[in-house]
Design a protein around this motif. Structure first.
Motif, PDB file in Angstrom:
ATOM      1  N   ILE A 219      -6.923   0.805  -4.298  1.00 24.68           N
ATOM      2  CA  ILE A 219      -6.262   2.092  -4.443  1.00 24.68           C
ATOM      3  C   ILE A 219      -6.765   2.730  -6.022  1.00 24.68           C
ATOM      4  CG2 ILE A 219      -4.392   3.555  -4.375  1.00 24.68           C
ATOM      5  CD1 ILE A 219      -3.424   1.535  -2.164  1.00 24.68           C
TER       6      ILE A 219
ATOM      7  N   LEU B  76      -5.834   4.036  -9.488  1.00 25.25           N
ATOM      8  CA  LEU B  76      -4.534   4.221 -10.198  1.00 25.25           C
ATOM      9  C   LEU B  76      -4.831   5.430 -11.007  1.00 25.25           C
ATOM     10  CD1 LEU B  76      -1.893   3.201 -11.307  1.00 25.25           C
ATOM     11  CD2 LEU B  76      -3.271   1.753 -12.960  1.00 25.25           C
TER      12      LEU B  76
ATOM     13  N   LYS C 123       0.867  -1.305   0.104  1.00 19.85           N
ATOM     14  CA  LYS C 123       0.101   0.039  -0.030  1.00 19.85           C
ATOM     15  C   LYS C 123       0.903   1.321   0.129  1.00 19.85           C
ATOM     16  CE  LYS C 123      -4.699  -1.182   1.421  1.00 19.85           C
ATOM     17  NZ  LYS C 123      -5.780  -0.786   2.387  1.00 19.85           N
TER      18      LYS C 123
ATOM     19  N   SER D 109       1.308   6.411  -7.239  1.00 11.17           N
ATOM     20  CA  SER D 109       0.266   7.147  -7.354  1.00 11.17           C
ATOM     21  C   SER D 109       0.528   8.670  -7.442  1.00 11.17           C
ATOM     22  CB  SER D 109      -1.043   7.073  -6.579  1.00 11.17           C
ATOM     23  OG  SER D 109      -1.569   5.788  -6.841  1.00 11.17           O
TER      24      SER D 109
ATOM     25  N   THR E 221      -2.954  -2.942 -12.928  1.00  9.08           N
ATOM     26  CA  THR E 221      -4.325  -2.422 -12.618  1.00  9.08           C
ATOM     27  C   THR E 221      -5.206  -3.342 -11.810  1.00  9.08           C
ATOM     28  OG1 THR E 221      -5.099  -3.613 -14.628  1.00  9.08           O
ATOM     29  CG2 THR E 221      -4.706  -1.280 -14.811  1.00  9.08           C
TER      30      THR E 221
ATOM     31  N   ALA F  21       2.169   1.658  -3.566  1.00 11.92           N
ATOM     32  CA  ALA F  21       1.199   2.105  -4.473  1.00 11.92           C
ATOM     33  C   ALA F  21       0.810   3.519  -4.385  1.00 11.92           C
ATOM     34  CB  ALA F  21      -0.103   1.095  -4.431  1.00 11.92           C
ATOM     35  N   TRP F  22       0.842   3.927  -2.980  1.00 17.19           N
ATOM     36  CA  TRP F  22       0.445   5.411  -2.824  1.00 17.19           C
ATOM     37  C   TRP F  22       1.491   6.291  -3.255  1.00 17.19           C
ATOM     38  CZ3 TRP F  22      -4.167   7.092  -2.339  1.00 17.19           C
ATOM     39  CH2 TRP F  22      -5.047   6.142  -1.654  1.00 17.19           C
TER      40      TRP F  22
ATOM     41  N   TYR G 153      -3.549  -2.882  -8.313  1.00 14.23           N
ATOM     42  CA  TYR G 153      -4.364  -1.701  -7.548  1.00 14.23           C
ATOM     43  C   TYR G 153      -5.735  -1.949  -7.221  1.00 14.23           C
ATOM     44  CZ  TYR G 153      -0.996   2.227  -8.117  1.00 14.23           C
ATOM     45  OH  TYR G 153       0.085   3.325  -7.747  1.00 14.23           O
TER      46      TYR G 153
END
Length: 222
Positions: free
Chosen positions: A140, A142, A88, A95, A132, A91-92, A135
């Protein structure tokens, strides 16, 4: 050029001259259910010059990865233990990087607009769905177009457009790098940032060849 990692990425306004965000994933196998263990990306402008670089290693459960895949990508347990972050957090961070380099305008349901990044990768039919799915699994958003450009397909088209050129034996990234003279040491292959920079090198080589083909010939004056 700036470098961003999982600890320094910040939310900023979009870089207006960004055209593409090339990226690469290293994964624990070929199935989207396998973990992503590394993400790298390079944002480039319309001249394909580097604007900013992103790289992050991601914590994962080794039991969920294919051992052969981990050997192929030169996974180093000690290095991941030292620098990898949670999925996470990775990913953040990615992003935030993508939002800084958003260049594609899309519409919300209420018809207001916002921007997302235009991704590109070598073999996007693999990287795009894998990203994808990851995510979605994390829950979350994308902030990137789901239409991912592909340097592999661009190379296919390049040789289709120029039948006078002798094509390479195959269109793997390492083969194209050798064909176009793009540096990619065998020990660096299947490392996310090295592969991203190699794909960028291939894209530049194709762009430069097309530019030469379209330039008017210079006639010497005697």
């Amino acid at each position: 050029m700036k470098t961003v990692n999982n600890t320094t990425a910040t939310v900023e306004t979009a870089t207006t001259d960004t055209q593409l965000v090339l990226f690469d994933l290293e994964t624990g196998g070929l199935e989207p259910s396998r973990p992503i263990i590394q993400i790298a990306a390079i944002a480039v402008d319309r001249q394909l010059s580097e604007c900013e670089v992103f790289e992050v290693k991601i914590q994962f459960d080794e039991s969920e990865a294919c051992p052969d895949a981990l050997r192929r990508i030169h996974y180093r347990r000690a290095e991941w233990k030292r620098s990898a972050v949670s999925p996470k957090k990775a990913a953040w961070a990615f992003s935030r990087f993508l939002r800084k380099h958003a260049s594609v305008e899309v519409l919300r349901r209420d018809m207001t607009s916002f921007r997302v990044a235009q991704l590109a990768s070598h073999n996007s039919s693999f990287d795009g769905p894998f990203l994808t799915t990851w995510y979605d699994r994390l829950g979350i958003f994308l902030p990137a177009s789901y239409r991912v450009f592909c340097t592999l397909q661009r190379a296919y088209w390049h040789f289709q457009e120029h039948p006078d050129l002798v094509p390479p034996d195959d269109f793997r990234l390492a083969t194209l790098c050798e064909y176009f003279g793009v540096p990619l040491h065998p020990n660096e292959a299947h490392e996310a940032l090295a592969d991203t920079r190699a794909a960028l090198g291939v894209l530049r080589a194709i762009s430069q060849h097309r530019k030469k083909m379209t330039e008017p010939s210079k006639v010497a004056c005697g």
